[in-house]
Write a protein that holds these residues in place. Structure first.
Motif, short mmCIF file in Angstrom:
data_model
loop_
_atom_site.label_atom_id
_atom_site.label_comp_id
_atom_site.label_asym_id
_atom_site.label_seq_id
_atom_site.Cartn_x
_atom_site.Cartn_y
_atom_site.Cartn_z
N ASP A 98 0.89 -1.17 0.03
CA ASP A 98 -0.14 -0.04 -0.04
C ASP A 98 0.96 1.22 0.07
O ASP A 98 0.24 2.22 0.02
CB ASP A 98 -0.94 0.17 1.27
CG ASP A 98 -0.35 -0.41 2.40
OD1 ASP A 98 -0.92 -0.53 3.48
OD2 ASP A 98 0.97 -0.41 2.27
N SER B 113 2.49 -13.90 1.21
CA SER B 113 1.09 -13.47 0.91
C SER B 113 0.72 -14.29 -0.41
O SER B 113 -0.43 -14.67 -0.44
CB SER B 113 0.91 -12.18 0.94
OG SER B 113 1.44 -11.47 0.17
N GLN C 34 -3.16 -14.96 -0.83
CA GLN C 34 -3.89 -13.38 -0.24
C GLN C 34 -3.60 -12.56 -1.40
O GLN C 34 -4.39 -11.54 -1.55
CB GLN C 34 -3.26 -13.23 1.07
CG GLN C 34 -3.81 -13.95 2.15
CD GLN C 34 -2.91 -13.72 3.39
OE1 GLN C 34 -1.76 -13.11 3.36
NE2 GLN C 34 -3.21 -14.10 4.54
N SER D 78 -4.13 -12.77 -4.39
CA SER D 78 -5.20 -12.66 -5.40
C SER D 78 -6.32 -12.08 -5.06
O SER D 78 -7.43 -11.99 -5.69
CB SER D 78 -5.51 -14.13 -6.08
OG SER D 78 -5.74 -15.06 -5.04
N GLN D 79 -6.56 -12.00 -3.40
CA GLN D 79 -7.65 -11.33 -3.04
C GLN D 79 -7.65 -9.79 -3.26
O GLN D 79 -6.68 -9.11 -2.94
CB GLN D 79 -8.02 -11.56 -1.64
CG GLN D 79 -8.28 -13.06 -1.42
CD GLN D 79 -8.10 -13.42 0.05
OE1 GLN D 79 -7.53 -12.53 0.81
NE2 GLN D 79 -8.05 -14.79 0.29
N LEU D 80 -8.87 -9.17 -3.83
CA LEU D 80 -8.79 -7.78 -4.01
C LEU D 80 -9.17 -7.12 -2.65
O LEU D 80 -10.05 -7.60 -1.96
CB LEU D 80 -9.91 -7.29 -4.93
CG LEU D 80 -9.51 -8.01 -6.35
CD1 LEU D 80 -10.70 -7.41 -7.28
CD2 LEU D 80 -8.34 -7.41 -6.88
N THR D 81 -8.30 -6.11 -2.09
CA THR D 81 -8.73 -5.45 -1.01
C THR D 81 -8.73 -3.82 -1.34
O THR D 81 -8.14 -3.44 -2.35
CB THR D 81 -7.55 -5.64 0.11
OG1 THR D 81 -6.37 -5.38 -0.60
CG2 THR D 81 -7.73 -6.88 0.60
N ALA D 82 -9.45 -3.25 -0.58
CA ALA D 82 -9.38 -1.80 -0.70
C ALA D 82 -8.24 -1.40 -0.30
O ALA D 82 -7.54 -1.50 0.50
CB ALA D 82 -10.77 -1.09 0.20
N SER D 83 -7.82 -0.05 -1.10
CA SER D 83 -6.47 0.48 -0.83
C SER D 83 -6.65 1.16 0.36
O SER D 83 -7.97 1.85 0.94
CB SER D 83 -6.30 1.58 -2.00
OG SER D 83 -5.68 2.55 -1.47
N SER D 84 -5.56 1.35 1.16
CA SER D 84 -5.66 2.02 2.42
C SER D 84 -5.79 3.73 2.39
O SER D 84 -6.54 4.11 3.13
CB SER D 84 -4.00 1.94 3.28
OG SER D 84 -3.17 2.69 2.43
N LEU E 131 -9.56 3.71 2.33
CA LEU E 131 -10.05 3.29 3.79
C LEU E 131 -9.99 4.54 4.57
O LEU E 131 -10.84 4.80 5.62
CB LEU E 131 -9.52 2.35 4.27
CG LEU E 131 -9.94 0.92 3.58
CD1 LEU E 131 -9.00 -0.26 4.36
CD2 LEU E 131 -11.25 0.62 3.83
#
Lengths: 221, 186
Positions: A2, A193, A198, A200-206, A209
């Motif tokens: 991030d 990761s 992990q 390949s999982q999409l997460t919201a950018s910090s 957030l």
């Protein structure tokens, strides 16, 4: 990762500093022991504000410094005032770079707490080479050997510290080594990761957030 | 570079599948694939193989090297040699992970293969650290690493390059005069 969108200016480790590097600016505030070689009229406040014990004639009416005053000045100022031919200042080596400590570093660089000694041990040491000290070659050699001697430990601890509390590991590291430690750890974390799936999982950018919602009242004039 | 980007490159490797549908030759930008006939083996990139597998349209044939005896041999050789030995595939780690995660029912002794590949990886990483350390402590300026794979290089790259950079700068302190130009007498 991030932190990709934030790219701070890196510290220039060698003899040149990077103008915009925050680490180098902090480094240039380190105090050096100096002795003045000529009068500085109306600059007595420089010496009074220093926290160290100065055994000199403080507080003259004119505020002038006396010849040969011992005081401490930040690196940036000493660097600016220092000239090879015209003697304005003599700069003395800080204790860490003197013969005695150099022997300690050469014996075993791993036992030394560089954060307490520094925290800009390498940076300040390289900057000390500007002042034409006769011991310059030895200082440069010790800096290099210290770095090499501590490399293995730094590498191993940074690459084995997955999801661990690293504060104990980085406690004794110099600021430069801490930057290296984080980059070593990011390589390990990236691989781990990925291996766990992990990545390949999409997460919201910090950034998203932490972004607070705007109120419509703020947007409209 | 991220590990998932290395995986992206690895997905271009070819693997043999046995489809259970028929399709004419398809013309893709990177090359032509097919024709696909039920029961006949055909070579496709890994990304397509995994996609077809997830849609239950094919069976993946494991690569020849993904075999317990061969991997054991490689592991023994890797432990014996001081330098890096050639690996069966430039993307052995990625392919093992992808194929075992999505097509473990097509691969015999999947668990043993996983353990063996992990062993090989650990041996090689330990070797990599050892050689990085002796590289640094002997003040070398270049090295030849023929049989390292991209994933292995990638895990240590940021750290090693930053360290070498610092070392280079500390080393150039030893030769005065190179950077004295900016600090002259007025």
């Amino acid at each position: 990762m991030d932190t990709q969108s934030y790219q701070p200016v890196q510290a220039g480790v060698g003899m040149e500093e990077n103008f915009l590097s925050l680490d180098d600016i902090l480094l240039s505030h380190e105090r050096l022991p100096i002795r003045t070689e000529c009068r500085f009229p109306r600059l007595g406040f420089l010496e009074k504000s220093s926290d160290t014990q100065d055994i000199l004639e403080v507080g003259e009416v004119t505020g002038d410094n006396v010849m040969g005053t011992k005081m401490e000045l930040p690196l940036w100022l000493s660097k600016g005032l220092y000239e090879r031919k015209r003697r304005v200042l003599t700069i003395e080596l800080p204790k860490v770079y003197r013969e005695g400590w150099r022997t300690v570093f050469n014996a075993d660089p791993n036992v030394v707490d560089l954060h307490k000694m520094g925290p800009y041990y390498y940076g300040l040491g390289s900057q000390m080479l500007h002042f034409d000290n006769p011991e310059n070659p030895e200082i440069a050699q010790t800096l290099l050997q210290t770095f090499i001697g501590r490399f293995r430990r730094n590498m191993d601890s940074s690459q084995n510290a997955y999801n661990e509390d690293t504060s104990a590991l980085v406690e004794r590291l110099d600021c430069l080594e801490r930057v290296l430690f984080t980059s070593g750890q990011s390589g390990l974390n990236g691989f781990q990761s990925w291996e766990k799936g992990q990545a390949s999982q999409l997460t919201a950018s910090s950034l998203v957030l932490n972004y607070r919602k705007r109120k419509i009242a703020d947007v409209q004039p | 570079m991220d590990a998932s980007e290395v995986e992206f490159l690895a997905e271009k490797e070819m693997v043999t599948i046995i489809p259970n549908f028929s399709l004419d030759r398809i013309y893709l930008i990177g090359g032509d694939l097919g024709p696909f006939n039920p029961g006949l083996p055909v070579d496709v990139p890994v990304w397509l193989a995994l996609n077809l597998k997830q849609r239950q349209k094919c069976r993946i044939v494991p690569p020849a090297w993904m075999d317990v005896e061969k991997l054991e041999e490689i592991r023994e050789l890797e432990r014996k040699e001081d330098t890096f030995t050639p690996v069966p595939s430039p993307y052995y780690m990625e392919l093992t992970k992808l194929l075992l995660n999505y097509a473990s029912d097509n691969i015999p002794k999947a668990d043993e293969i996983r353990t063996l590949v992990k062993d090989i990886w650990d041996t090689r990483i330990a070797k990599l650290r050892l050689s990085a350390d002796s590289f640094i402590s002997q003040l070398e300026a270049h090295a030849k690493l023929d049989n390292l794979t991209l994933m292995e290089i990638n895990t240590i790259r940021a750290f090693l390059l930053d360290s070498l950079n610092c070392m280079y700068k500390l080393r150039s302190n030893l030769q005065p005069g190179s950077s004295k130009g900016q600090f002259m007498d007025y």
